[in-house]
Design a protein around this motif. Sequence first.
Motif, PDB file in Angstrom:
ATOM      1  N   ARG A  46       0.935  -1.161  -0.017  1.00 18.51           N
ATOM      2  CA  ARG A  46       0.001  -0.075   0.082  1.00 18.51           C
ATOM      3  C   ARG A  46       0.877   1.132   0.087  1.00 18.51           C
ATOM      4  N   ARG A  47       1.867   1.171   0.939  1.00 17.29           N
ATOM      5  CA  ARG A  47       2.868   2.307   0.838  1.00 17.29           C
ATOM      6  C   ARG A  47       3.355   2.554  -0.499  1.00 17.29           C
ATOM      7  N   ARG A 106       1.961   6.922  -6.888  1.00 20.54           N
ATOM      8  CA  ARG A 106       0.697   7.820  -7.226  1.00 20.54           C
ATOM      9  C   ARG A 106       1.324   9.246  -6.916  1.00 20.54           C
ATOM     10  N   ARG A 107       1.967   9.339  -5.744  1.00 21.72           N
ATOM     11  CA  ARG A 107       2.406  10.660  -5.381  1.00 21.72           C
ATOM     12  C   ARG A 107       3.572  11.095  -6.465  1.00 21.72           C
ATOM     13  N   GLN A 125       2.024   1.737  -3.376  1.00 19.91           N
ATOM     14  CA  GLN A 125       1.469   2.223  -4.385  1.00 19.91           C
ATOM     15  C   GLN A 125       1.247   3.604  -4.145  1.00 19.91           C
ATOM     16  N   GLU A 126       0.978   4.299  -2.906  1.00 21.88           N
ATOM     17  CA  GLU A 126       0.698   5.710  -2.648  1.00 21.88           C
ATOM     18  C   GLU A 126       1.907   6.237  -2.918  1.00 21.88           C
ATOM     19  N   ARG A 127       3.094   5.793  -2.779  1.00 22.40           N
ATOM     20  CA  ARG A 127       4.418   6.460  -3.218  1.00 22.40           C
ATOM     21  C   ARG A 127       4.540   6.620  -4.615  1.00 22.40           C
TER      22      ARG A 127
END
Length: 198
Positions: free
Chosen positions: A55-56, A62-63, A58-60
């Motif tokens: 999850r981290r 996207r950011r 994927q968020e990274r």
Amino acid sequence: MFGRNKDKVTAEPTAAETPASNEPSSGGKGAPTPRRNEQVARNKRPLVSSDKKERREQERRRRIEAQERLRLANETGDDRYMMPRDKGPQKRFARDFVDARWMIGEFLMIIIFAFLIVSFAFVDNLAVQANVTIALWVVLLVTILDAFIMTRQLKKRLVAEFGHHERGVLWYAAMRGLQFRKMRLPKPMVKRGGAPRD
């Protein structure tokens, strides 16, 4: 005479084709049919990964993608991916209007820094200190006057171009005029003396 033999011949294959009820079938599953809620639960897949590390990651990603889109938008003037404060045709017109001018405000920090150096160099000379203070106030007043004249002209152009001016556009243009040209974001898209884009 022929009827009985005929019945026997037809009855034998039927009995052979029908398997015994107590014998297990080769094509059977050998287990009870699962209930519907069990099947649904088995086929469910989580929309968000339960793995925190994934999850981290994927968020990274996207950011990073969002930052890259914003960087390209600031460099190319693409309005779709800019920050909300920079979006809109009037904001773009205001940016081009400011970027096409020479503004005293963009050199204000350099002038203040120069005055500070002179002030520290002649710290014991009261006459120099007084002159530096007066000169600094004059530069500040001229900067404010220049920004005021620019915003009045911009307001007239916005009304002529769009029929009205949006709230906050004049302040947006004044703040941009205080920034050094090469440090402005989004980057200037017109040369000095040029006209705002259509």
